[in-house]
Structure formats: C-alpha cells, structure tokens
Scaffold this motif. Sequence first.
Motif, PDB file in Angstrom:
ATOM      1  N   ASN A  53     -56.227  35.440  25.866  1.00 27.65           N
ATOM      2  CA  ASN A  53     -56.403  35.708  24.424  1.00 27.65           C
ATOM      3  C   ASN A  53     -56.688  37.185  24.160  1.00 27.65           C
ATOM      4  OD1 ASN A  53     -55.949  33.088  23.628  1.00 27.65           O
ATOM      5  ND2 ASN A  53     -58.112  32.520  23.539  1.00 27.65           N
ATOM      6  N   LEU A  58     -55.345  38.304  20.583  1.00 25.77           N
ATOM      7  CA  LEU A  58     -55.822  37.242  19.678  1.00 25.77           C
ATOM      8  C   LEU A  58     -57.340  37.326  19.558  1.00 25.77           C
ATOM      9  CD1 LEU A  58     -53.737  34.141  20.883  1.00 25.77           C
ATOM     10  CD2 LEU A  58     -53.463  35.379  18.749  1.00 25.77           C
ATOM     11  N   ASP A  59     -57.944  37.999  20.490  1.00 26.86           N
ATOM     12  CA  ASP A  59     -59.405  38.142  20.522  1.00 26.86           C
ATOM     13  C   ASP A  59     -59.713  39.550  21.036  1.00 26.86           C
ATOM     14  OD1 ASP A  59     -62.029  37.421  20.309  1.00 26.86           O
ATOM     15  OD2 ASP A  59     -61.902  35.670  21.632  1.00 26.86           O
ATOM     16  N   ARG A  85     -48.402  41.525  18.577  1.00 23.15           N
ATOM     17  CA  ARG A  85     -48.036  40.156  18.975  1.00 23.15           C
ATOM     18  C   ARG A  85     -46.621  39.834  18.521  1.00 23.15           C
ATOM     19  NH1 ARG A  85     -53.325  39.109  17.109  1.00 23.15           N
ATOM     20  NH2 ARG A  85     -52.562  38.240  15.150  1.00 23.15           N
ATOM     21  N   PHE A  93     -48.093  27.884  24.869  1.00 20.06           N
ATOM     22  CA  PHE A  93     -49.381  27.190  24.903  1.00 20.06           C
ATOM     23  C   PHE A  93     -49.276  25.859  25.651  1.00 20.06           C
ATOM     24  CE2 PHE A  93     -49.155  29.731  21.030  1.00 20.06           C
ATOM     25  CZ  PHE A  93     -50.326  30.470  21.098  1.00 20.06           C
ATOM     26  N   ASN A  97     -47.762  23.952  20.651  1.00 17.77           N
ATOM     27  CA  ASN A  97     -48.010  24.600  19.349  1.00 17.77           C
ATOM     28  C   ASN A  97     -46.723  24.950  18.606  1.00 17.77           C
ATOM     29  OD1 ASN A  97     -50.729  24.367  19.497  1.00 17.77           O
ATOM     30  ND2 ASN A  97     -51.118  26.463  20.161  1.00 17.77           N
TER      31      ASN A  97
ATOM     32  N   LYS B 277     -54.624  24.795  12.479  1.00 16.98           N
ATOM     33  CA  LYS B 277     -53.987  25.054  13.773  1.00 16.98           C
ATOM     34  C   LYS B 277     -52.632  25.753  13.539  1.00 16.98           C
ATOM     35  CE  LYS B 277     -52.960  23.173  18.209  1.00 16.98           C
ATOM     36  NZ  LYS B 277     -52.922  22.054  19.112  1.00 16.98           N
ATOM     37  N   PRO B 381     -57.655  34.040  14.944  1.00 13.63           N
ATOM     38  CA  PRO B 381     -56.539  33.221  15.449  1.00 13.63           C
ATOM     39  C   PRO B 381     -56.985  32.221  16.516  1.00 13.63           C
ATOM     40  CG  PRO B 381     -55.920  35.534  15.383  1.00 13.63           C
ATOM     41  CD  PRO B 381     -57.354  35.475  15.015  1.00 13.63           C
ATOM     42  N   THR B 382     -57.908  32.656  17.385  1.00 16.06           N
ATOM     43  CA  THR B 382     -58.335  31.760  18.469  1.00 16.06           C
ATOM     44  C   THR B 382     -59.082  30.550  17.910  1.00 16.06           C
ATOM     45  OG1 THR B 382     -60.191  33.260  18.706  1.00 16.06           O
ATOM     46  CG2 THR B 382     -58.437  33.434  20.329  1.00 16.06           C
ATOM     47  N   LEU B 385     -56.492  28.277  16.244  1.00 13.12           N
ATOM     48  CA  LEU B 385     -55.698  27.527  17.227  1.00 13.12           C
ATOM     49  C   LEU B 385     -56.483  26.346  17.807  1.00 13.12           C
ATOM     50  CD1 LEU B 385     -53.909  30.384  19.173  1.00 13.12           C
ATOM     51  CD2 LEU B 385     -52.791  28.493  18.013  1.00 13.12           C
ATOM     52  N   ARG B 386     -57.792  26.506  17.860  1.00 21.37           N
ATOM     53  CA  ARG B 386     -58.608  25.399  18.350  1.00 21.37           C
ATOM     54  C   ARG B 386     -58.938  24.419  17.235  1.00 21.37           C
ATOM     55  NH1 ARG B 386     -61.980  29.544  20.554  1.00 21.37           N
ATOM     56  NH2 ARG B 386     -61.303  30.074  22.661  1.00 21.37           N
TER      57      ARG B 386
END
Lengths: 233, 390
Positions: A53, A58-59, A85, A93, A97, B277, B381-382, B385-386
């Motif tokens: 991530n 994403l993080d 991205r 994933f 997804n 999601k 986003p994380t 997504l969860r």
Amino acid sequence: MKEILISTRKMTKHYPAGEGKFTALKDITLDFGKGEFTGIVGPSGSGKTTLLNIIGSLDTQSEGEVIVLGRDISSLTTKESAALRSRDIGFIFQTYNLLPVYSVYENVEFPLLLLKMPEADRKKAVTEALEWVGLTAKIKSRPGQLSGGESQRVAIARAMVKKPHIILADEPTANLDTENSMNVLQTMQNLNRDMGTTFIFSTHDAKVIGFLQRKITLVDGMVASDEINGAAG
Amino acid sequence: MIWKLAWRNIQGAGLRSLINIIIIALVMIGIIWSQGMYEGWMRTAERESREWLNGDGRITHKLYDRFDPFSWDKSFEQIPENIQDLVDKGTAVPVLITSGTIYPEGRMISLIVKGIPAGQQFLKLPTAVLADGGDDIPALIGSNMAKSSHLKEGDIVTLRWRDMHGAFNAADIRIAAIMKTPYLEADNGQVWMDLERLQLMKDAPKTATFIVIKDAGDVPQTSDAWTFESIDFLLRDMHAMMKTEKTYGYLMFALLILLAMIAIFDTQVLAVFKRRKEIGIFAALGMTQKQIIRMFTAEGMLYAVFASVAAGILGMPLFIYFGTVGYRMPESYQDFGIEGLSEAVIFYYTPAMIISTVIIVVVITAFVSWIPTLRIARLKPTDALRGRMG
C-alpha cells in the motif's frame, strides 16, 4: 546494474491502537529494480499488504523515506499520488476488486479513461490486454458471471492495460485453486518477461514461491530475509 | 470521462436507478401539474374577466368605488363625445350603475342595478333580451343571483331605486333571462337592464359610470372626471389572491422537492456507504478525490435529467388531459366568489415554467448528491478498500 524504481529507507509504519500505537513495518530498507519479479512472503499480519500500500501510494509511511519512480511518496499531494497510481502503478487484489456494475471490457478500459486515452487507442489496448489474458470471449460479461480465475485475469488485464512501470499484486492467488493459480502466475510471468514490467506481490502461497526471482520475507514488520534465485540478497 | 462513468454507474445500478428516476419524475410532474393549474386558473379568470365585463380596461368615473354604494349616486357623468364615438363604433360599452332594492316574495334584497346597451356585442353578456321592452322593464340576472333571490325567468318583481335628484321611485321589472356566467362579478347581487332605460329611470340621460374599452390602445384623452383603469388594475384583487394561492403552491412545491431530495439524499448516503469499497477501487486505480466527488454528483444530475425525460413521457397524458379537458372545481368553490373556477380550468404550461422546474430539480438533485460525497474526500483509499469509512 538494474535501474532502481522503488527505494525504501528505514521506512516505518505505525497505526494507532487504543492509546498506544501498533507498528506494522519497522526500518524497512529495500530497493526494487526494473523488471523484477519479486514476492514478499510472510505470515498474516507481517506487514506485506501495508508495504504494498505504501509503495503503491495508497498509504504513507510514518517514518523513513519511500521513493517511487524518483518521487518521495510522503511529499505527494493526494492528486499527485492519484496521478502516480493512474499512470505508473497497476494493482491486483486478492479479492479481484472488479467494479461490479461494469462489464469485463469496461473494467479493463477504466484506467485508460482516467488517462484520457482516445477511444480508438483504448479499444486497441483493451482488446490486446484481454487477448493476453485469454478473455476476449467474456468481453461483455459482468464480474458476477466470471469464475475466480477469470476475475483475477480480468484484474491482471486491468492492471497491465496502461502498461505501467510497476504492478503490485496483493495475494493474487489466495482465492484461486491450483490450476487457476498457475494460470495467473504464468500470465504475470509472461508479462514480466515480455514487457519488462516490475512485479511485486505479497503471498504466503507455497505454489507461488517457485515462480519468484526474488523473495523477501517479512516477519513482524521487519525484513527477515531477502533472497535472489535462492541466494540470500 | 466523469459523465461516461456516471452513466455507466447508473446503468449498472439498474432498479435502484429506475426508482430514483421515477421518484424525481413524479415530483416534476406534480410541480408542473400544480404550476399549470395556477397558470390555467389565472388565464381562465383573466379571459372571463375580459370577455364578460372588463374588456381591455375601463374608463371609469373618478368617484366610483365599487365597494361603496354611496359613491354610486355621484359617480356618473355624461359620456364624453370622443368616447361616445367608440361606443357608436361598437368598440366601447358604457355601463351605468346605481343601487336599488327588490322585493321578491315579500323579502327585501339590496342590489346593484347596472345599465348596459341592449345592442352591445363585444361583451358576452346576453344583453339582447333587454331590448324586448314593451310596457314592462326586461331585466337580466345571473344564475347565482336567481338562486339567492329565488327568482325565475318571467317573474315580475318590484324594483326601488333613487334618481339623480335623490327621489325614490319604484317599478316592476320582468326577469327576461337568467344567464349562466362564469364571471361572478357580473352575477352576484346585481340586475342588468337596458342602459337607456336606466338613464331614464335615474333621470340622467347619456350618462355612464364606466365605459368598457375593447382595445386599450384606443383610449382617448378625457376630462379629469374620468380615469382609465387597465385590465391589470381591474384584476389586481384577483392577482393578489392568486399570489396567496401561489404561495401555498410554492409551499407544496417545496414540500415535494424536499421529499424527493430526501429520497435522493438517502440513496446517495446509502450509496456512499454501500459503495465505499468501489470508491476504494476508484481511488486505487488513480481517480482523484475530486473526480470521485464529481462522478457521484454527475450521477445525481443525470438522475434528474433522465427524470425530466421520464416526467415528459409519464406526465404527457396527464398534461394533455388537463390542458385540453381541464379540471372543473367542485361547485362549492363558486360560493367563495373566486373568479375563474365556475367553468373547467384549462391547465396551461409555459416553457419558462417547464425549464425552470427542470433547472431547479437538476440543481437541487446535484446538491443533495454532492453533500454525502464530501465524506468521500476524507476517506483513505486503504480504508475504503477494506470497506471502512475511515
């Protein structure tokens, strides 16, 4: 010497946990070169997904430095990280997804729409990507009509259609049977070989290990080993 | 790109989209229908007013106050020559007004006595019956007046009036006809007779209280004793009433909009939670927060646009029916003395009404679609997504 696409230096990631904090990754220092086919292995909770991530913007890390394609991840605005991205990183994933209301074609086309690619070019690229993963017959199907293996192949097509520098795959075979796992891995390996795309994926699937050029083992958020073709790195 | 994705999402959502679109379409139909009713009512009342009593306006004696019977003894004067020319040409109709009393079946009823040329043709009043004189005095009343006074066609009733010198006089009048008029100001509490007859009875030859004009462009210069009252001025009470009615209409409009928007808002809030999601996937694939917000807002706007088309299709039979056959209010409404309601109200839809309704609904729908998506802006986003909301 391979061109380095991703570089982490003393990268640490904390999450708040009650009044304290939980350390998911600690002092991770790694380099990933162009065209690598690398697996990050380790038990559940070892920090594999967190690492992907962060690399995938994403993080962000709590401490240390992460450079992806020459850019410091922590200094990117949300718009810049979205652009990174969109342009340079593909994701695959564990749970595929896919966008449930889109057809296979539309799912694969989506990243190209974000890149504002002309329609004719989009059509060509999507068709090629679906040919690559062998799903041209399912072009109008919805994700709900596909098997797990087919869904993951659509996800691969979606990740590769824009020809990114890096594809990050989080447990891509975890939900697949052996035959489909092999199929998916073979597809990714072919892509890596033919297009030179860098693949980094997390896994704790023993079937995958044999495909890896490089295996990084994470334990409790720390790099326990880094091996290339069976040799310690 | 945003619109394309929004359109795909709407298509993909299937039944949920259809329900949203139908709800908004029903609201639009309701709004346009009620607006069409008010517009139609206004136009009906205005048309009736023009056709039955007010033409394109009136030249009125300055002292005349229709709410003050004492003013009627002073508010008449000889018709000016230049106006008489219009009368002779048939483009103006003089009316003389005085107060009077009738005594049907031993009862006493105060009323307005109106004199109008029996030969006039541009007002719809059936004044030809007033010409049939002879020894008796023919009079014309409306059906409401007949109902309240219990008078029938052919009845003879005593009328008492006061002439211009203040002397009371009385004579028998014959109800020559009972007219059905939708314009209550030409009916309630009044009796019509031939102008020359009334002038004679009042000993005020060649006079009038007001002169109805066929075309406001023809109004000549007059002495200070007269003033021109435009049709808008004459309809001011009705416009004021309509304004009040429209306020209720707007309240209903706001209520309908509110209900629809709650439905949309609810759907969008639900969608944001249900689709978090999906939002995470959008973000992971490189969509910016702004693009995601714009896409959700565009979805809402598209709902409204499709609802406009659906409202056109679903509402067309209703609009056509009420725009041609119209709607007849219950008879009890006539007792309120509200103009324009005694015959079927033909609904009238203006392009401005339709366009403004569409714009208002699209803008409000976009707004309530945008509000819940602001939450998305804060979503990592994380987390999305969860399936978390952060």
